[in-house]
Design an enzyme around this catalytic site. Structure first.
Site, short mmCIF file in Angstrom:
data_model
loop_
_atom_site.label_atom_id
_atom_site.label_comp_id
_atom_site.label_asym_id
_atom_site.label_seq_id
_atom_site.Cartn_x
_atom_site.Cartn_y
_atom_site.Cartn_z
N GLU A 90 0.80 -1.22 0.00
CA GLU A 90 0.00 0.00 0.00
C GLU A 90 0.84 1.27 0.00
O GLU A 90 0.75 2.11 0.92
CB GLU A 90 -0.96 0.00 1.19
CG GLU A 90 -1.95 -1.16 1.16
CD GLU A 90 -2.95 -1.15 2.30
OE1 GLU A 90 -3.94 -1.89 2.23
OE2 GLU A 90 -2.73 -0.39 3.28
N GLU B 176 -5.40 -8.23 -0.11
CA GLU B 176 -5.98 -8.02 1.23
C GLU B 176 -7.46 -7.73 1.06
O GLU B 176 -7.85 -6.99 0.15
CB GLU B 176 -5.35 -6.83 1.98
CG GLU B 176 -4.02 -7.08 2.61
CD GLU B 176 -3.55 -5.87 3.42
OE1 GLU B 176 -4.42 -5.14 3.96
OE2 GLU B 176 -2.34 -5.65 3.50
#
Length: 448
Positions: free
Chosen positions: A165, A348
């Site tokens: 991320e 995720e």
């Protein structure tokens, strides 16, 4: 209605080093920006630290047994930069490599494929002291670390990702200051954006050189961006929010360009050849997805915008994220159309709810089961309609240290009883085991 997934669909779970390992000052591990941040007054709820976390460092055999019991085909872990290079560069800590050797070898013995994410936000403190992502040299230091990991584990690990991320780092750590290192600077944000992207490209080169048989991709957290209120002032900040949150850490990797309105501002930091380095061929697109993002104008941040909770009327998780499976499908479609339809893994996905330990020491979490059932149903439908999604990694295997929320938010399929560190599979764990065994969505209890 039962929805089937394609044969060979990869079911996994994910966790990160800082959130689970503990052993913060054991066997040569160096300090990180998050160790420092947890010690700053008022930064972490209840003053929690990750010094022990879930103690995965010592309890990994038990946790790998839980992975096997769940039926996982893969587990996405992160290696701790400061456990392998305590100062971030220089001398390698052999005990750090030994730890990951033991984890990876046991996973492989149990038939679980290890995926390595090289960085899940836990930058070594000495690197931050030398400027961290504000310093262009950081990209090269990170690539040197990546080369060590690729060289050592490339005979056994076949999927690598540089940074988890990366879009969260400029937005939350350099703009809002809510994450380590807690800065609030527009100039620092712009530098960090480019240097993180440069680190990604250099790392892909390093991994391909040291582990030529491995695949490499990116992992980014994306959700559709909306105005928190549908008026002219809120709509005016959407182009910048869209650029910062969704585009500026992805377009350079896949398209070789920075998007406006930030391209002009980033340009002074781009050296000759940088964009070619950043745009390396990638084998897959790792998509983390949790929620739609709602933004509003503000005078409290350097960028004049801020993330808000969703408008009233929507079902929310325990972290005020809207439960909306259509957002996942929308994001998959956006990734495919904008970036040339790469293979996608949902690296995720998951939800926090206020799980409670019952007197019989069981944990019943029907909300989480319903959440996954709805998202999996939407995902299966997207695949049936042509989306090239090849796997799903649940976040997370177990409850863990949830950054500035400390231990107050629980995302796990396994309940972590922090006073005893006992692992207790939740009802969602057993439901998920059935999903993986059947490779199909199983309707929650009470649904047809």
């Amino acid at each position: 209605m039962t929805r089937q997934f394609p044969a060979g669909f990869l079911w996994g779970a994910a966790a990160s080093a800082f959130q689970t390992e503990g052993a913060a000052a054991i066997d040569g591990r160096g300090p990180t920006v998050w160790d420092d941040f947890t010690r700053a007054p008022g930064k972490i709820r209840n003053g929690d630290t990750a010094d022990v976390a879930c103690d995965f460092y010592h309890r990994y055999p038990e946790d790998i047994a839980l992975m096997k019991g769940l039926g996982l085909g893969a587990f996405r872990l992160s290696t701790a930069w400061s456990r392998i290079l305590p100062s971030g560069r220089g001398t390698v800590n052999p005990l750090g490599l030994d730890f990951y050797d033991r984890v990876i070898d046991l996973m492989l013995h149990e038939g679980i494929e290890p995926w390595i994410c090289l960085h899940h936000w836990d930058m070594p403190s000495p690197i931050e002291a030398d400027g961290g992502w504000r310093n262009r040299d950081c990209a090269r230091w990170f690539a040197d670390y990546a080369a060590i990991v690729g060289r050592h584990f490339g005979d056994r690990v076949k999927r690598f990702v540089p940074i988890n991320e990366p879009n969260v780092i400029p937005w939350v750590a350099y703009n809002v200051g809510r994450h380590a290192p807690g800065r609030q600077s527009r100039e620092d944000t712009v530098k960090a954006i480019h240097h993180i992207n440069l680190a990604h490209g250099l790392t892909i080169q390093a991994v391909r050189a040291e582990a030529p048989g491995a695949e490499a991709g990116n992992i980014v957290s994306l959700g559709p961006v909306h105005p928190a209120v549908d008026d002219e002032a809120h709509r005016a900040v959407l182009p910048l929010a869209e650029c910062i949150w969704r585009r500026v850490m992805v377009d350079p990797l896949w398209l070789g360009t920075y998007p406006e309105p930030l391209a002009t501002e980033i340009e002074p930091h781009i050296a000759e050849g940088d964009m070619a380095v950043i745009r390396q061929p990638l084998d897959f697109f790792g998509l983390n997805h949790y929620n739609r993002v709602y933004v509003a104008p503000t005078d409290t941040t350097m960028w004049g915008l801020i993330e808000r909770v969703p408008p009233p009327g929507y079902p929310l998780t325990d972290v005020n994220w809207r439960i909306d499976p259509s957002a996942l499908v929308e994001q998959i479609e956006d990734v495919g159309s904008r970036y040339g339809h790469p293979p996608i893994y949902i690296t995720e996905g998951g939800c926090a709810f206020p799980d409670a330990l019952r007197p019989d020491r069981s944990v019943h979490d029907p909300d989480r089961i319903a959440y996954f059932a709805d998202y999996f149903t939407a995902l299966a439908g997207a695949i049936e309609n042509g989306a090239d999604v090849r796997g799903y990694f649940a976040w997370s295997l177990m409850d863990n240290f949830e950054w500035n929320s400390g231990f107050t938010k629980r995302f796990g399929l396994v309940y972590t009883d922090y006073p005893t560190l006992q692992r207790i599979p939740k009802s969602s764990y057993y439901w998920m085991r059935g999903v993986i065994a059947k490779n199909a969505v199983i309707p929650p209890e009470g649904r047809p």
